[in-house]
Design an enzyme around this catalytic site. Structure first.
Site, PDB file in Angstrom:
ATOM      1  N   PRO A   1       0.912  -0.883   0.318  1.00  0.00           N
ATOM      2  CA  PRO A   1      -0.270   0.131  -0.191  1.00  0.00           C
ATOM      3  C   PRO A   1       0.846   1.191  -0.018  1.00  0.00           C
ATOM      4  O   PRO A   1       0.430   2.663  -0.742  1.00  0.00           O
ATOM      5  CB  PRO A   1      -0.931  -0.363   1.448  1.00  0.00           C
ATOM      6  CG  PRO A   1      -1.091  -1.898   1.537  1.00  0.00           C
ATOM      7  CD  PRO A   1       1.039  -2.538   1.341  1.00  0.00           C
TER       8      PRO A   1
ATOM      9  N   GLU B   1       5.031  -3.800 -13.371  1.00  0.00           N
ATOM     10  CA  GLU B   1       6.040  -3.829 -13.537  1.00  0.00           C
ATOM     11  C   GLU B   1       6.564  -2.819 -14.162  1.00  0.00           C
ATOM     12  O   GLU B   1       7.624  -2.178 -15.085  1.00  0.00           O
ATOM     13  CB  GLU B   1       5.916  -4.309 -15.180  1.00  0.00           C
ATOM     14  CG  GLU B   1       6.056  -6.409 -14.659  1.00  0.00           C
ATOM     15  CD  GLU B   1       6.026  -7.296 -15.010  1.00  0.00           C
ATOM     16  OE1 GLU B   1       7.177  -7.353 -15.632  1.00  0.00           O
ATOM     17  OE2 GLU B   1       5.620  -7.672 -15.584  1.00  0.00           O
TER      18      GLU B   1
ATOM     19  N   ASP C   1       6.034   6.356 -15.842  1.00  0.00           N
ATOM     20  CA  ASP C   1       6.838   7.391 -15.648  1.00  0.00           C
ATOM     21  C   ASP C   1       7.795   7.734 -15.204  1.00  0.00           C
ATOM     22  O   ASP C   1       8.521   8.136 -14.887  1.00  0.00           O
ATOM     23  CB  ASP C   1       6.273   8.657 -14.801  1.00  0.00           C
ATOM     24  CG  ASP C   1       3.806   7.948 -15.322  1.00  0.00           C
ATOM     25  OD1 ASP C   1       3.603   9.136 -15.657  1.00  0.00           O
ATOM     26  OD2 ASP C   1       3.651   6.733 -14.948  1.00  0.00           O
TER      27      ASP C   1
END
Length: 639
Positions: A202, A445, A449
């Protein structure tokens, strides 16, 4: 010697400007500062020789044409391996045409049991695993061919199979001990057990180093105890074998200090303390299982450390780098499927009295679609071939191929839907499923950016090391005359407008591709100069210039695509292939378009207007974030 003769033919004042200490020495001293790391290096690191590499992408950042991994185009299968791959490819094509139902897999959000059994029989779960471990032993080129077939037919199934072997147990292949390979590879290669790659949390996505999942040694020293959770794990709800990354305490033998470092582990669900959440509801790739995985006092035997303790970040990055080539070939297959749909419709649909494929608007779309597919396919197979040849420095090329493939496939699919019009928008056509499935490829993966920054900064770090060497040479010019003369000659052409185009590329390709080769050489030279200027101008603060780094990465991607496709088409022309004329036209089109885009991106690096625009963009972004959205007062009615 051509460049040297040009230098000495210049006027005396020009030579004085080029060779004079008031110009060259300050430039290179600033270059040294630019290339220096953010922290003060130890004395011994100052004298360290810069890294050398045959990687085309690495050398591109120096403005150098390194062709050993590109020309001649190294993609070929021979002998037993060719026969072996063909024996698997033919049944695979039959499986997708007669057995697998991609629409049903999507609707049911799972690959059908019948398809799974056939995949096991095909050896599709162990394509890269050596036969001694019950795998198919295809090699990277064989895997590339199979992944293209899968991408052409069912991306959801592709993620199910790919996440299992491309990253799920890839760490065991790359870093596993003999005992680990013997224990785990037979089960995962045959599909008796599924595998998963557990990295994302998270609080950590692209920034893998920030993970919080933690493993500590047990008091008796026989095992590790793992606690934490991972999210969005492909095969997370069905995997029995997982490659898990966790922070671990590591003692520095030199200082005695203990710091947290990431370690990779092979974790079995059967160890206990492993559970998963329900399957995630996703936009696409619904046939693949995606779930959160929880670890609660999970006991991992010491022998299940993968690689070395504290080296998990390296393991994770190498697994991802090693698996990215399959994404390009997979999406080359997807684009082939979309082009087939578009061509079939365009050649049969009549509007205003003519078939729509005769109209320029459609022709432009079809040509661009074919071009993007060709570039993507070329990159994917080139990368796979180099990996099979034992090339080690392919991480930048892998990132480039992933970025390009994921964005090209999206554009091709969008154009295919546009050509089909309302039919393309309908679920029955199947392209809406493809578009939903495709969207994740620009995210997982490594998001595009972040990968753009990786491409730019990795390449610039390589170039910076060589600038440091040049700066040191200036401290003792008499002993380093050859090096300084070559570098001075290189800069001379730039500053007086007489830069010569490197003829290495043109001399090694088919004569029909001389012009594209010249465009590529000019782009490489201009790119190398621009990188050097950025290093000089921004120094260690280059990492903060993300608006500019994106343009650097895009230019590098375009140039790599130019040279790779020139190499491939040259081979086809030399062999008088039936597709040679089309390949030649595609390469000419691509190099015309790409070279112009490279120049535009390089111009942005020194444009005052673009610098102003970037500043404005930053300000708008900051304001909208502070306001938590668009202000109501901006509405034309004011409320």
């Amino acid at each position: 010697m051509k460049s040297t003769r040009q230098i000495y033919s210049l006027s005396r004042s020009a030579r004085s400007y080029i060779f004079g200490s008031q110009h060259l020495a300050p430039l290179l001293c600033r270059s040294y500062a630019a290339a220096a790391p953010a922290t003060t290096p130890k004395k011994k690191s100052v004298d360290k020789k810069p890294a050398e590499s045959d990687s085309f992408a690495f050398n591109l950042f120096r403005g150098k044409v390194a062709l050993s991994q590109v020309l001649p185009y190294p993609v070929k299968l021979e002998g037993e391996m060719q026969e072996h791959v063909q024996m698997i490819v033919q049944p695979a094509e039959k499986f997708f045409s007669e057995i697998n139902d991609a629409m049903a897999n999507d609707a049911n959000e799972a690959v059908s049991p019948e398809s799974i059994e056939h995949l096991k029989n095909l050896g599709a779960f162990g394509m890269l695993v050596p036969e001694e471990y019950e795998g198919a032993g295809l090699g990277n080129l064989g895997y590339a061919r199979m992944s293209q077939i899968i991408g052409e037919n069912d991306l959801g199934l592709g993620i199910f199979v790919g996440a299992h072997q491309s990253i799920g147990y890839k760490g065991i292949l790359l870093y596993g001990t003999k005992e680990q390979k013997e224990k785990y590879l037979p089960d995962v290669a045959t599909g008796r057990k599924y595998a998963a790659f557990c990295l994302t949390e998270p609080s950590s996505g692209s920034d893998a180093s920030s993970i919080r999942c933690r493993a500590v040694p047990a008091a008796d020293g026989t095992h590790w105890v793992l606690n934490g959770s991972k999210i969005w794990i492909s095969n997370g709800g069905i995997a029995e074998v997982m490659t898990v990354f966790a922070q671990t305490p590591v003692k520095d033998p030199a200082t005695g200090q203990t710091k947290d470092k990431i370690t990779a582990f092979v974790v079995e669900r059967g160890f206990g303390g492993v559970r998963n959440g329900p399957p995630e509801k996703k936009m696409g790739i619904k046939a693949s299982n995606t779930a959160e995985v929880f670890f609660e006092d999970c006991k991992i035997p010491n022998e299940n450390v993968l690689g070395e303790v504290g080296q998990g970040f390296k393991v994770a990055m190498n697994i991802l780098n090693n698996g990215r080539f399959g994404m390009a070939t997979t999406l080359a297959g997807t684009m082939k499927h979309c082009i087939g749909k578009a061509v079939d419709h365009a050649t049969n649909r009549t509007q205003f009295g003519s078939k729509i494929h005769t109209y320029g608007a459609i022709q432009e779309k079809l040509a661009r679609m074919c071009m993007l597919q060709y570039v993507t396919e070329t990159m994917g197979y080139l990368l796979a071939a180099n990996m099979d040849r034992g090339v080690l420095d392919y991480q930048v090329e892998a990132a480039i191929s992933k970025i390009f493939a994921s964005e090209a496939a999206w554009n091709v699919t969008d154009d295919a839907i546009q050509i089909l019009g309302g039919m393309g928008y309908m679920k029955e056509c199947g392209l809406e499923r493809v578009m939903r499935d495709l969207r994740i490829f620009r995210i997982f993966e490594g998001t595009n950016d972040i990968l753009r920054l990786f491409v730019a900064l990795t390449g610039m770090q390589f170039a910076g090391g060589h600038l440091r060497e040049l700066q040191k040479a200036l401290q003792n010019p008499a002993s380093n005359f050859g090096l300084l003369l070559g570098e001075t000659a290189k800069r001379a052409g730039k500053y007086v407008g007489l830069a010569s185009v490197d003829g290495t590329l043109s001399a090694n390709v088919h004569p029909n591709l001389a012009k594209p080769a010249q465009l590529a050489s000019m782009s490489i030279q201009a790119f190398g100069y621009s990188v050097e200027e950025m290093l000089v101008r921004h120094g260690k603060n280059i990492v903060d210039q993300q608006f500019l780094l994106w343009r650097v990465a895009d230019a590098a991607i375009d140039i790599y695509g130019m040279v790779a496709t020139i190499a491939r088409a040259s081979r086809s022309l030399d062999a008088n292939s039936s597709s040679a004329v089309m390949e030649e036209n595609i390469v000419k089109l691509w190099c015309n378009i790409a070279s112009e885009r490279v120049q535009r991106n390089l111009n942005v690096l020194k444009s005052a207007k673009d610098a102003e625009n970037f500043s404005i963009m930053s300000q708008i972004s900051q304001e909208v974030c502070e306001l938590k959205g668009i202000p109501a007062s901006r509405n034309p009615l004011g409320f």
